[in-house]
Design a protein around this motif. Structure first.
Motif, PDB file in Angstrom:
ATOM      1  N   GLN A 159       0.835  -1.209   0.000  1.00  0.00           N
ATOM      2  CA  GLN A 159       0.000   0.000   0.000  1.00  0.00           C
ATOM      3  C   GLN A 159       0.868   1.256   0.000  1.00  0.00           C
ATOM      4  O   GLN A 159       0.535   2.249  -0.656  1.00  0.00           O
ATOM      5  CB  GLN A 159      -0.925  -0.021   1.218  1.00  0.00           C
ATOM      6  CG  GLN A 159      -1.975  -1.116   1.157  1.00  0.00           C
ATOM      7  CD  GLN A 159      -2.682  -1.345   2.489  1.00  0.00           C
ATOM      8  OE1 GLN A 159      -2.320  -0.749   3.509  1.00  0.00           O
ATOM      9  NE2 GLN A 159      -3.684  -2.209   2.490  1.00  0.00           N
ATOM     10  N   THR A 160       1.966   1.192   0.711  1.00  0.00           N
ATOM     11  CA  THR A 160       2.864   2.351   0.758  1.00  0.00           C
ATOM     12  C   THR A 160       3.523   2.587  -0.598  1.00  0.00           C
ATOM     13  O   THR A 160       3.641   3.738  -1.058  1.00  0.00           O
ATOM     14  CB  THR A 160       3.937   2.157   1.840  1.00  0.00           C
ATOM     15  OG1 THR A 160       3.305   2.017   3.111  1.00  0.00           O
ATOM     16  CG2 THR A 160       4.890   3.337   1.887  1.00  0.00           C
ATOM     17  N   ILE A 161       3.953   1.512  -1.259  1.00  0.00           N
ATOM     18  CA  ILE A 161       4.547   1.673  -2.590  1.00  0.00           C
ATOM     19  C   ILE A 161       3.527   2.259  -3.562  1.00  0.00           C
ATOM     20  O   ILE A 161       3.859   3.129  -4.386  1.00  0.00           O
ATOM     21  CB  ILE A 161       5.102   0.328  -3.100  1.00  0.00           C
ATOM     22  CG1 ILE A 161       6.328  -0.069  -2.269  1.00  0.00           C
ATOM     23  CG2 ILE A 161       5.486   0.418  -4.583  1.00  0.00           C
ATOM     24  CD1 ILE A 161       6.896  -1.437  -2.600  1.00  0.00           C
ATOM     25  N   GLN A 162       2.285   1.814  -3.467  1.00  0.00           N
ATOM     26  CA  GLN A 162       1.240   2.375  -4.333  1.00  0.00           C
ATOM     27  C   GLN A 162       1.027   3.862  -4.039  1.00  0.00           C
ATOM     28  O   GLN A 162       0.843   4.666  -4.965  1.00  0.00           O
ATOM     29  CB  GLN A 162      -0.079   1.608  -4.135  1.00  0.00           C
ATOM     30  CG  GLN A 162      -0.073   0.211  -4.721  1.00  0.00           C
ATOM     31  CD  GLN A 162       0.255   0.217  -6.202  1.00  0.00           C
ATOM     32  OE1 GLN A 162      -0.324   0.970  -6.989  1.00  0.00           O
ATOM     33  NE2 GLN A 162       1.197  -0.634  -6.604  1.00  0.00           N
ATOM     34  N   ALA A 163       1.083   4.226  -2.762  1.00  0.00           N
ATOM     35  CA  ALA A 163       0.920   5.641  -2.397  1.00  0.00           C
ATOM     36  C   ALA A 163       2.074   6.472  -2.942  1.00  0.00           C
ATOM     37  O   ALA A 163       1.874   7.611  -3.400  1.00  0.00           O
ATOM     38  CB  ALA A 163       0.840   5.778  -0.877  1.00  0.00           C
ATOM     39  N   ILE A 164       3.287   5.916  -2.911  1.00  0.00           N
ATOM     40  CA  ILE A 164       4.448   6.622  -3.460  1.00  0.00           C
ATOM     41  C   ILE A 164       4.279   6.827  -4.964  1.00  0.00           C
ATOM     42  O   ILE A 164       4.573   7.898  -5.499  1.00  0.00           O
ATOM     43  CB  ILE A 164       5.745   5.845  -3.137  1.00  0.00           C
ATOM     44  CG1 ILE A 164       6.013   5.855  -1.623  1.00  0.00           C
ATOM     45  CG2 ILE A 164       6.945   6.449  -3.880  1.00  0.00           C
ATOM     46  CD1 ILE A 164       7.129   4.928  -1.186  1.00  0.00           C
ATOM     47  N   LYS A 165       3.758   5.801  -5.646  1.00  0.00           N
ATOM     48  CA  LYS A 165       3.499   5.913  -7.084  1.00  0.00           C
ATOM     49  C   LYS A 165       2.454   6.990  -7.362  1.00  0.00           C
ATOM     50  O   LYS A 165       2.617   7.836  -8.247  1.00  0.00           O
ATOM     51  CB  LYS A 165       3.023   4.576  -7.639  1.00  0.00           C
ATOM     52  CG  LYS A 165       4.095   3.516  -7.767  1.00  0.00           C
ATOM     53  CD  LYS A 165       3.507   2.232  -8.341  1.00  0.00           C
ATOM     54  CE  LYS A 165       4.557   1.154  -8.510  1.00  0.00           C
ATOM     55  NZ  LYS A 165       3.961  -0.115  -9.015  1.00  0.00           N
ATOM     56  N   GLN A 166       1.372   6.939  -6.608  1.00  0.00           N
ATOM     57  CA  GLN A 166       0.271   7.884  -6.824  1.00  0.00           C
ATOM     58  C   GLN A 166       0.703   9.322  -6.566  1.00  0.00           C
ATOM     59  O   GLN A 166       0.166  10.263  -7.166  1.00  0.00           O
ATOM     60  CB  GLN A 166      -0.919   7.513  -5.944  1.00  0.00           C
ATOM     61  CG  GLN A 166      -1.603   6.225  -6.377  1.00  0.00           C
ATOM     62  CD  GLN A 166      -2.615   5.709  -5.369  1.00  0.00           C
ATOM     63  OE1 GLN A 166      -2.914   6.374  -4.375  1.00  0.00           O
ATOM     64  NE2 GLN A 166      -3.143   4.513  -5.608  1.00  0.00           N
ATOM     65  N   ALA A 167       1.680   9.500  -5.699  1.00  0.00           N
ATOM     66  CA  ALA A 167       2.196  10.842  -5.403  1.00  0.00           C
ATOM     67  C   ALA A 167       3.212  11.303  -6.454  1.00  0.00           C
ATOM     68  O   ALA A 167       3.732  12.420  -6.373  1.00  0.00           O
ATOM     69  CB  ALA A 167       2.830  10.860  -4.023  1.00  0.00           C
ATOM     70  N   GLY A 168       3.485  10.425  -7.441  1.00  0.00           N
ATOM     71  CA  GLY A 168       4.435  10.773  -8.497  1.00  0.00           C
ATOM     72  C   GLY A 168       5.890  10.760  -8.047  1.00  0.00           C
ATOM     73  O   GLY A 168       6.729  11.409  -8.660  1.00  0.00           O
ATOM     74  N   LEU A 169       6.192   9.986  -6.988  1.00  0.00           N
ATOM     75  CA  LEU A 169       7.532   9.997  -6.403  1.00  0.00           C
ATOM     76  C   LEU A 169       8.321   8.717  -6.624  1.00  0.00           C
ATOM     77  O   LEU A 169       9.497   8.656  -6.290  1.00  0.00           O
ATOM     78  CB  LEU A 169       7.426  10.242  -4.885  1.00  0.00           C
ATOM     79  CG  LEU A 169       6.759  11.548  -4.447  1.00  0.00           C
ATOM     80  CD1 LEU A 169       6.478  11.515  -2.947  1.00  0.00           C
ATOM     81  CD2 LEU A 169       7.646  12.732  -4.797  1.00  0.00           C
ATOM     82  N   ARG A 170       7.679   7.712  -7.211  1.00  0.00           N
ATOM     83  CA  ARG A 170       8.323   6.399  -7.280  1.00  0.00           C
ATOM     84  C   ARG A 170       9.621   6.414  -8.069  1.00  0.00           C
ATOM     85  O   ARG A 170      10.590   5.709  -7.716  1.00  0.00           O
ATOM     86  CB  ARG A 170       7.349   5.375  -7.901  1.00  0.00           C
ATOM     87  CG  ARG A 170       7.889   3.945  -7.930  1.00  0.00           C
ATOM     88  CD  ARG A 170       8.087   3.412  -6.511  1.00  0.00           C
ATOM     89  NE  ARG A 170       8.636   2.059  -6.517  1.00  0.00           N
ATOM     90  CZ  ARG A 170       9.923   1.764  -6.517  1.00  0.00           C
ATOM     91  NH1 ARG A 170      10.830   2.745  -6.496  1.00  0.00           N
ATOM     92  NH2 ARG A 170      10.342   0.515  -6.514  1.00  0.00           N
TER      93      ARG A 170
END
Length: 213
Positions: A159-170
């Motif tokens: 879930q955290t990795i998905q949140a990082i992706k959604q924030a455009g930070l991955r």
């Protein structure tokens, strides 16, 4: 290497928490720079600790004591390192994911990463995905490390990795994961860049993720 730097490295290796600040002060009085003490004393000592741990000639209690010795030395040097802006190999943000209150393993990873020359930002434990994304925005790390010690909290990593992706930070960070129930297959499945099976491996992985060796 000067004899004083050798003493510092040996103090780390032997986990001499009480004596390391005295020998570091001696090094400073001799005119050695904080960066030289860090790179050629403390880090040399922790590198040897890592080698001995991998060779099974040192064990977790001894590694913890060495890491604490390293940390005690760094605390003395920290103001001088900040003032001189000493070269670091990179910056890592670490934390234990939401719902998980365990932090001993995460703390050891942080100590080992410091010993490897990283600037470490320890966020603590029970961290929401948003806490990680905000930390990335604020601290701009090279690596994000997540720990989970319970099977019930492993899902928070994905879930955290998905949140990082959604924030455009991955694309701006490498993500590594670890903890007792975690393995390499799980790390791949959730889209992490790597998995560290113990603190030594975690520090080595962090370096490899940003430097490739």
């Amino acid at each position: 290497m000067s004899q004083t730097l050798e003493y510092i490295a040996t103090s780390v290796l032997e986990g001499n928490i009480e004596g390391i600040t005295k020998v570091i002060q001696k090094a400073l009085d001799e005119g050695l720079t904080a960066d030289a003490i860090l790179q050629k004393g403390l880090i040399v000592g922790m590198t040897e600790v890592g080698k001995r741990f991998k060779a099974a000639s040192m064990f977790i209690p001894e590694v913890l004591r060495s890491a604490k010795s390293m940390h005690a030395g760094q605390e003395l040097l920290r103001p001088l390192l900040a003032e001189k802006k000493a070269m670091r190999v990179g910056k890592i943000v670490i934390g234990t994911v939401a719902g998980d209150m365990h932090d001993i393993g995460k703390n050891l990873v942080g100590m080992m990463c410091e010993g490897a020359g990283f600037e470490v930002v320890d966020l603590g434990f029970d961290l929401s995905p948003d806490a990680f994304t905000e930390a990335i925005k604020v601290h701009r790390p090279d690596v994000v490390g997540m720990s989970a010690m319970l099977t019930t909290t492993m899902r928070s990593m994905g879930q955290t990795i998905q949140a990082i992706k959604q924030a455009g930070l991955r694309d701006s960070v490498k993500v590594m994961v670890g903890g007792a129930p975690v393995d390499a297959e799980f790390a791949t499945r959730i889209g992490a860049d790597g998995y560290g099976h113990n603190a030594i491996a975690g520090a080595e992985l962090a370096r490899t993720l940003i430097h490739g060796n």
